[in-house]
Write a protein that holds these residues in place. Structure first.
Motif, PDB file in Angstrom:
ATOM      1  N   THR A  15      90.659  -9.334  53.189  1.00 26.38           N
ATOM      2  CA  THR A  15      89.944  -9.726  51.976  1.00 26.38           C
ATOM      3  C   THR A  15      88.451  -9.840  52.255  1.00 26.38           C
ATOM      4  OG1 THR A  15      91.854 -10.858  51.029  1.00 26.38           O
ATOM      5  CG2 THR A  15      89.699 -11.551  50.240  1.00 26.38           C
ATOM      6  N   SER A  16      88.088 -10.480  53.350  1.00 26.04           N
ATOM      7  CA  SER A  16      86.681 -10.699  53.696  1.00 26.04           C
ATOM      8  C   SER A  16      85.941  -9.395  53.935  1.00 26.04           C
ATOM      9  CB  SER A  16      86.579 -11.581  54.941  1.00 26.04           C
ATOM     10  OG  SER A  16      87.135 -12.840  54.710  1.00 26.04           O
ATOM     11  N   ILE A  17      86.535  -8.522  54.698  1.00 27.73           N
ATOM     12  CA  ILE A  17      85.878  -7.244  54.998  1.00 27.73           C
ATOM     13  C   ILE A  17      85.751  -6.406  53.735  1.00 27.73           C
ATOM     14  CG2 ILE A  17      86.134  -5.054  56.239  1.00 27.73           C
ATOM     15  CD1 ILE A  17      87.170  -6.689  58.638  1.00 27.73           C
ATOM     16  N   ASP A  18      86.762  -6.416  52.881  1.00 25.66           N
ATOM     17  CA  ASP A  18      86.687  -5.646  51.645  1.00 25.66           C
ATOM     18  C   ASP A  18      85.576  -6.183  50.732  1.00 25.66           C
ATOM     19  OD1 ASP A  18      87.955  -3.384  50.163  1.00 25.66           O
ATOM     20  OD2 ASP A  18      88.226  -4.955  48.664  1.00 25.66           O
ATOM     21  N   ILE A  19      85.476  -7.496  50.622  1.00 26.69           N
ATOM     22  CA  ILE A  19      84.414  -8.101  49.813  1.00 26.69           C
ATOM     23  C   ILE A  19      83.043  -7.700  50.362  1.00 26.69           C
ATOM     24  CG2 ILE A  19      83.273 -10.303  49.275  1.00 26.69           C
ATOM     25  CD1 ILE A  19      86.123 -11.483  48.912  1.00 26.69           C
ATOM     26  N   SER A  20      82.891  -7.761  51.664  1.00 23.92           N
ATOM     27  CA  SER A  20      81.617  -7.410  52.287  1.00 23.92           C
ATOM     28  C   SER A  20      81.266  -5.939  52.060  1.00 23.92           C
ATOM     29  CB  SER A  20      81.676  -7.713  53.783  1.00 23.92           C
ATOM     30  OG  SER A  20      80.467  -7.363  54.404  1.00 23.92           O
ATOM     31  N   LYS A  21      82.255  -5.072  52.187  1.00 19.42           N
ATOM     32  CA  LYS A  21      82.013  -3.641  51.962  1.00 19.42           C
ATOM     33  C   LYS A  21      81.600  -3.374  50.519  1.00 19.42           C
ATOM     34  CE  LYS A  21      84.956  -1.709  55.573  1.00 19.42           C
ATOM     35  NZ  LYS A  21      86.211  -0.995  55.879  1.00 19.42           N
ATOM     36  N   LYS A  22      82.255  -4.045  49.594  1.00 23.27           N
ATOM     37  CA  LYS A  22      81.905  -3.869  48.178  1.00 23.27           C
ATOM     38  C   LYS A  22      80.492  -4.380  47.903  1.00 23.27           C
ATOM     39  CE  LYS A  22      86.439  -3.624  45.924  1.00 23.27           C
ATOM     40  NZ  LYS A  22      87.013  -2.750  46.885  1.00 23.27           N
ATOM     41  N   PHE A  45      84.425 -17.597  47.743  1.00 22.21           N
ATOM     42  CA  PHE A  45      84.001 -16.201  47.738  1.00 22.21           C
ATOM     43  C   PHE A  45      82.819 -16.002  48.683  1.00 22.21           C
ATOM     44  CE2 PHE A  45      81.805 -12.453  46.268  1.00 22.21           C
ATOM     45  CZ  PHE A  45      82.836 -11.571  45.972  1.00 22.21           C
ATOM     46  N   SER A  46      81.860 -16.912  48.635  1.00 26.49           N
ATOM     47  CA  SER A  46      80.687 -16.836  49.496  1.00 26.49           C
ATOM     48  C   SER A  46      81.083 -16.918  50.975  1.00 26.49           C
ATOM     49  CB  SER A  46      79.721 -17.963  49.146  1.00 26.49           C
ATOM     50  OG  SER A  46      78.625 -17.959  50.015  1.00 26.49           O
ATOM     51  N   GLY A  52      83.329 -11.552  56.235  1.00 30.43           N
ATOM     52  CA  GLY A  52      83.381 -10.093  56.229  1.00 30.43           C
ATOM     53  C   GLY A  52      82.131  -9.463  56.809  1.00 30.43           C
ATOM     54  N   ASP A  53      80.973 -10.019  56.466  1.00 29.99           N
ATOM     55  CA  ASP A  53      79.709  -9.501  56.999  1.00 29.99           C
ATOM     56  C   ASP A  53      79.707  -9.553  58.524  1.00 29.99           C
ATOM     57  OD1 ASP A  53      78.772  -9.074  54.408  1.00 29.99           O
ATOM     58  OD2 ASP A  53      77.464 -10.839  54.398  1.00 29.99           O
ATOM     59  N   ARG A  54      80.234 -10.618  59.086  1.00 26.76           N
ATOM     60  CA  ARG A  54      80.275 -10.757  60.548  1.00 26.76           C
ATOM     61  C   ARG A  54      81.339  -9.839  61.155  1.00 26.76           C
ATOM     62  NH1 ARG A  54      76.929 -11.537  63.343  1.00 26.76           N
ATOM     63  NH2 ARG A  54      76.392 -13.668  62.893  1.00 26.76           N
ATOM     64  N   LEU A  55      82.548  -9.866  60.622  1.00 24.00           N
ATOM     65  CA  LEU A  55      83.650  -9.134  61.241  1.00 24.00           C
ATOM     66  C   LEU A  55      83.493  -7.618  61.160  1.00 24.00           C
ATOM     67  CD1 LEU A  55      86.765 -11.272  60.227  1.00 24.00           C
ATOM     68  CD2 LEU A  55      85.411 -11.369  62.328  1.00 24.00           C
ATOM     69  N   GLN A  82      78.993 -18.352  62.571  1.00 26.52           N
ATOM     70  CA  GLN A  82      77.613 -18.707  62.906  1.00 26.52           C
ATOM     71  C   GLN A  82      77.238 -18.180  64.289  1.00 26.52           C
ATOM     72  OE1 GLN A  82      76.564 -22.885  62.058  1.00 26.52           O
ATOM     73  NE2 GLN A  82      78.483 -22.980  60.910  1.00 26.52           N
ATOM     74  N   LEU A  83      78.265 -17.845  65.073  1.00 29.61           N
ATOM     75  CA  LEU A  83      78.032 -17.260  66.394  1.00 29.61           C
ATOM     76  C   LEU A  83      77.612 -15.806  66.241  1.00 29.61           C
ATOM     77  CD1 LEU A  83      81.286 -18.592  68.131  1.00 29.61           C
ATOM     78  CD2 LEU A  83      78.966 -19.512  68.408  1.00 29.61           C
ATOM     79  N   THR A  84      76.936 -15.263  67.247  1.00 28.17           N
ATOM     80  CA  THR A  84      76.628 -13.838  67.258  1.00 28.17           C
ATOM     81  C   THR A  84      77.928 -13.076  67.536  1.00 28.17           C
ATOM     82  OG1 THR A  84      76.207 -13.745  69.635  1.00 28.17           O
ATOM     83  CG2 THR A  84      74.312 -14.272  68.199  1.00 28.17           C
ATOM     84  N   GLU A  85      77.896 -11.772  67.341  1.00 28.20           N
ATOM     85  CA  GLU A  85      79.094 -10.979  67.645  1.00 28.20           C
ATOM     86  C   GLU A  85      79.481 -11.156  69.114  1.00 28.20           C
ATOM     87  OE1 GLU A  85      76.397  -8.823  66.110  1.00 28.20           O
ATOM     88  OE2 GLU A  85      77.178  -9.706  64.276  1.00 28.20           O
TER      89      GLU A  85
END
Length: 126
Positions: A15-22, A45-46, A52-55, A82-85
């Motif tokens: 769900t998170s990655i899909d939201i970020s991609k959209k 949602f936020s 998603g933005d991170r993953l 909040q951690l870096t990749e």
């Protein structure tokens, strides 16, 4: 896609990655329309978008390692984002991030990494 953010790490991640991609492919008005069609509160949602933005920055192999260690709580995962990749991947590899991790433990770990002099247990400065 059925947007679920509870139940399993897989649901949260997909769900998170899909939201970020959209968010990065839709126009602002399309994205706002999409967001309003979902039965997800703005606060949740936020958080999912941040996750998603991170993953989505991880390679497929790195993402598998991280996903296997994530807890089943989007709030806890949000704190860990909040951690870096690099920090997140390394902590997952070492087992510091683990499926049973609580929000409190995640917050403490993130603070320890981000602010090491403020989180030393005996009050030492570095």
């Amino acid at each position: 896609m059925d947007y679920q953010y509870t139940g399993s790490v897989k649901n949260i991640v997909e769900t998170s990655i899909d939201i970020s991609k959209k968010a990065s492919t839709f126009t602002e008005s399309e994205f706002n329309y999409f967001k309003n069609q979902l039965d997800i509160s703005p606060k949740v949602f936020s958080k999912l978008k941040v996750i998603g933005d991170r993953l989505k920055k991880f390679s497929d192999d790195e993402l598998k390692v991280v996903i296997n260690q994530l807890p089943q709580s989007y709030s806890t995962i949000h704190i860990l984002c909040q951690l870096t990749e690099y920090e997140m991947f390394t902590a997952s590899q070492r087992g510091v991030i683990e499926p049973s991790m609580s929000m409190r433990t995640a917050r403490s770990y993130v603070n320890q990494i981000k602010y090491p002099t403020k989180s030393s247990p005996d009050g030492e400065k570095g």
